[in-house]
Design an enzyme around this catalytic site. Structure first.
Site, PDB file in Angstrom:
ATOM      1  CB  ALA A   1      -0.926  -0.012   1.208  1.00 33.99           C
TER       2      ALA A   1
ATOM      3  CE  LYS B   1       1.603 -11.308  -5.581  1.00 33.31           C
ATOM      4  NZ  LYS B   1       2.483 -11.145  -4.369  1.00 33.31           N
TER       5      LYS B   1
HETATM    6  N1  LIG Z   1       2.770  -6.211  -6.355  1.00 31.75           N
HETATM    7  C1  LIG Z   1       3.764  -6.498  -5.529  1.00 31.75           C
HETATM    8  O1  LIG Z   1       4.932  -6.373  -5.844  1.00 31.75           O
HETATM    9  C2  LIG Z   1       3.442  -6.966  -4.144  1.00 31.75           C
HETATM   10  C3  LIG Z   1       4.419  -6.897  -3.172  1.00 31.75           C
HETATM   11  C4  LIG Z   1       4.079  -7.248  -1.879  1.00 31.75           C
HETATM   12  C5  LIG Z   1       2.801  -7.704  -1.610  1.00 31.75           C
HETATM   13  N2  LIG Z   1       1.872  -7.805  -2.590  1.00 31.75           N
HETATM   14  C6  LIG Z   1       0.519  -8.298  -2.309  1.00 31.75           C
HETATM   15  O2  LIG Z   1      -0.167  -7.280  -1.583  1.00 31.75           O
HETATM   16  C7  LIG Z   1      -0.978  -7.861  -0.565  1.00 31.75           C
HETATM   17  C8  LIG Z   1      -0.544  -7.279   0.781  1.00 31.75           C
HETATM   18  O3  LIG Z   1       0.803  -7.619   0.996  1.00 31.75           O
HETATM   19  P1  LIG Z   1       1.771  -6.747   1.936  1.00 31.75           P
HETATM   20  O4  LIG Z   1       3.117  -7.351   1.775  1.00 31.75           O
HETATM   21  O5  LIG Z   1       1.587  -5.312   1.678  1.00 31.75           O
HETATM   22  O6  LIG Z   1       1.201  -7.152   3.352  1.00 31.75           O
HETATM   23  P2  LIG Z   1       1.428  -6.395   4.753  1.00 31.75           P
HETATM   24  O7  LIG Z   1       2.641  -5.546   4.703  1.00 31.75           O
HETATM   25  O8  LIG Z   1       1.295  -7.432   5.788  1.00 31.75           O
HETATM   26  O9  LIG Z   1       0.183  -5.392   4.818  1.00 31.75           O
HETATM   27  C9  LIG Z   1      -1.138  -5.837   4.700  1.00 31.75           C
HETATM   28  C10 LIG Z   1      -2.068  -4.821   5.347  1.00 31.75           C
HETATM   29  O10 LIG Z   1      -3.383  -5.360   5.289  1.00 31.75           O
HETATM   30  C11 LIG Z   1      -4.066  -5.088   6.519  1.00 31.75           C
HETATM   31  N3  LIG Z   1      -4.451  -6.374   7.115  1.00 31.75           N
HETATM   32  C12 LIG Z   1      -3.675  -7.267   7.740  1.00 31.75           C
HETATM   33  N4  LIG Z   1      -4.409  -8.314   8.163  1.00 31.75           N
HETATM   34  C13 LIG Z   1      -5.659  -8.063   7.778  1.00 31.75           C
HETATM   35  C14 LIG Z   1      -6.874  -8.764   7.933  1.00 31.75           C
HETATM   36  N5  LIG Z   1      -6.935  -9.933   8.561  1.00 31.75           N
HETATM   37  N6  LIG Z   1      -7.987  -8.211   7.411  1.00 31.75           N
HETATM   38  C15 LIG Z   1      -7.948  -7.028   6.773  1.00 31.75           C
HETATM   39  N7  LIG Z   1      -6.804  -6.303   6.613  1.00 31.75           N
HETATM   40  C16 LIG Z   1      -5.680  -6.835   7.104  1.00 31.75           C
HETATM   41  C17 LIG Z   1      -3.111  -4.364   7.442  1.00 31.75           C
HETATM   42  O11 LIG Z   1      -3.470  -2.997   7.417  1.00 31.75           O
HETATM   43  P3  LIG Z   1      -4.291  -2.386   8.653  1.00 31.75           P
HETATM   44  O12 LIG Z   1      -3.672  -2.955   9.901  1.00 31.75           O
HETATM   45  O13 LIG Z   1      -4.058  -0.940   8.520  1.00 31.75           O
HETATM   46  O14 LIG Z   1      -5.734  -2.769   8.494  1.00 31.75           O
HETATM   47  C18 LIG Z   1      -1.749  -4.573   6.808  1.00 31.75           C
HETATM   48  O15 LIG Z   1      -0.921  -3.472   6.970  1.00 31.75           O
HETATM   49  C19 LIG Z   1      -0.816  -9.365  -0.710  1.00 31.75           C
HETATM   50  O16 LIG Z   1      -1.855  -9.870  -1.500  1.00 31.75           O
HETATM   51  C20 LIG Z   1       0.518  -9.516  -1.414  1.00 31.75           C
HETATM   52  O17 LIG Z   1       0.640 -10.692  -2.176  1.00 31.75           O
HETATM   53  C21 LIG Z   1       2.165  -7.412  -3.845  1.00 31.75           C
END
Ligand SMILES: NC(=O)c1ccc[n+]([C@@H]2O[C@H](COP(=O)([O-])OP(=O)(O)OC[C@H]3O[C@@H](n4cnc5c(N)ncnc54)[C@H](OP(=O)(O)O)[C@@H]3O)[C@@H](O)[C@H]2O)c1
Length: 335
Positions: free
Chosen positions: A17, A98
């Site tokens: 994000a 994804k």
């Molecule tokens: N395109 C890319 O290069 C790329 C890279 C990394 C990840 N991704 C994808 O992006 C997604 C998120 O990955 P990330 O690495 O950003 O994860 P992350 O750093 O763990 O962040 C996910 C966010 O989602 C929220 N969250 C966590 N648990 C949750 C739950 N049970 N219900 C609702 N919201 C929840 C939290 O925000 P709050 O605490 O503020 O609610 C958390 O900060 C995944 O699908 C991953 O595969 C894509």
């Protein structure tokens, strides 16, 4: 470009994000107006850090925000389907990280709901909008590689649970296959134009019950894709698509902005390289905006049929390695 920028609302305050909001500085037709978190404090901290004015302490508040045109779902995979449906029901366009969903049935449910609501829907498979993957798509489309016989692709990073707890959590849709394997599987689906005819796969599981490492052979008639994904080692992260008339090689890290080398039938080579500013996530946002401005409900660069074919292939691999998520009904097959 439309006179008014496309107004984005971001769900989640984690790694991707933040990178997405930072990269949108390179996308002049877009602006991030809102963020939502499960907590008001986290939304406010994110907004203050990244200059997002409207900070919501619940996802529903963002769905109801009339200053948001499109919702970017940047939360763990197990939450994508429900949040996507929430955005669609609120009449918002949707971009979902994804892996699109946990399984193909959830993916089809989202596609049907978006069509019925008349809103744009796309999986945020960012690499698919980068110039080098665009060039690969062009080469495949013109038949420049001949008949594709072999795809090899790998995605591996050493991410212990202390660094990435989410990846080890079955209830969030963790594991190497869904988070990382979605890239190699997407490459095979792109190169061969759909789902495989046969799937063979083996995995090494973590003590938490997700796959640490998965190795896959996808058969497409007499052609194959040989794919690997791991969250336990920094691997080569290279890819190649080889056909009867030529070969494309993409060096590490193949799914990021990169160069591509084409070797033709007689050994001649062509190097394709188009630098992209930032991480490159704004390119998918620009594609979403273009489609919305043109009244399209999906992207030709990452059509929903391709997303569903990828999810069906991931379902088949999960059947082969015995990976199920807690939310899945044990009576329902995953393939
Ligand atoms: N395109 C890319 O290069 C790329 C890279 C990394 C990840 N991704 C994808 O992006 C997604 C998120 O990955 P990330 O690495 O950003 O994860 P992350 O750093 O763990 O962040 C996910 C966010 O989602 C929220 N969250 C966590 N648990 C949750 C739950 N049970 N219900 C609702 N919201 C929840 C939290 O925000 P709050 O605490 O503020 O609610 C958390 O900060 C995944 O699908 C991953 O595969 C894509």
């Amino acid at each position: 470009m439309s006179a008014r920028p496309l107004r984005w609302g971001v769900l989640g305050t984690g790694t991707i994000a933040s990178l997405f909001v930072e990269d949108l500085r390179h996308e002049p037709g877009s602006v991030v107006t809102a963020v939502a978190s499960r907590s008001q404090e986290s939304a406010r901290a994110f907004g203050d850090r990244l200059g997002v004015p409207r900070c919501h302490g619940s996802h529903d508040d963002l769905f109801a925000d009339d200053q948001v045109d499109i919702v970017y779902v940047a939360t763990p995979p197990a939450t994508h389907a429900a949040l996507g449906h929430g955005a669609i029901a609120a009449g918002k366009h949707v971009l979902i990280e994804k892996p699109f969903t946990l399984d193909a049935a959830q993916a089809v449910g989202l596609v049907d709901a978006a069509r019925a609501a008349g809103v744009f829907l796309m999986e945020a498979m960012w690499s698919w909008h980068l110039p080098h993957i665009g060039r690969l798509r062009e080469l495949l489309g013109t038949g420049a590689l001949g008949d594709v016989r072999l795809v090899t692709a790998d995605h591996g990073l050493n991410l212990p649970s202390a660094l990435a707890a989410r990846l080890y959590e079955p209830s969030l849709g963790g594991g190497a296959l869904l988070d990382f394997g979605v890239y190699p599987v997407s490459l095979a689906v792109l190169a061969f134009g759909g789902k495989p005819t046969r799937i063979t796969a083996q995995a090494v599981m973590t003590s938490t019950g997700v796959d640490r490492q998965t190795s896959v052979v996808l058969e497409y008639g007499d052609a194959q894709a040989v794919l690997t994904a791991t969250i336990g080692a920094d691997t080569s992260n290279r890819a190649a698509v080889s056909g009867t008339r030529g070969r494309v090689e993409i060096p590490a890290v193949w799914y990021r902005p990169n160069r591509l080398e084409l070797t033709g039938e007689t050994g001649e080579t062509e190097l394709f390289e188009r630098p992209v500013p930032g991480v490159g996530l704004h390119v998918e946002a620009a594609e979403a905006r273009r489609c919305i401005e043109e009244g399209l409900l999906e992207s030709t660069q990452r059509p929903t049929a391709e997303t569903v074919a990828v999810m069906e292939t991931l379902d088949g691999i999960r059947t082969a390695i015995g990976l199920r998520f807690p939310s899945e009904n044990p009576d329902r097959g995953v393939s």
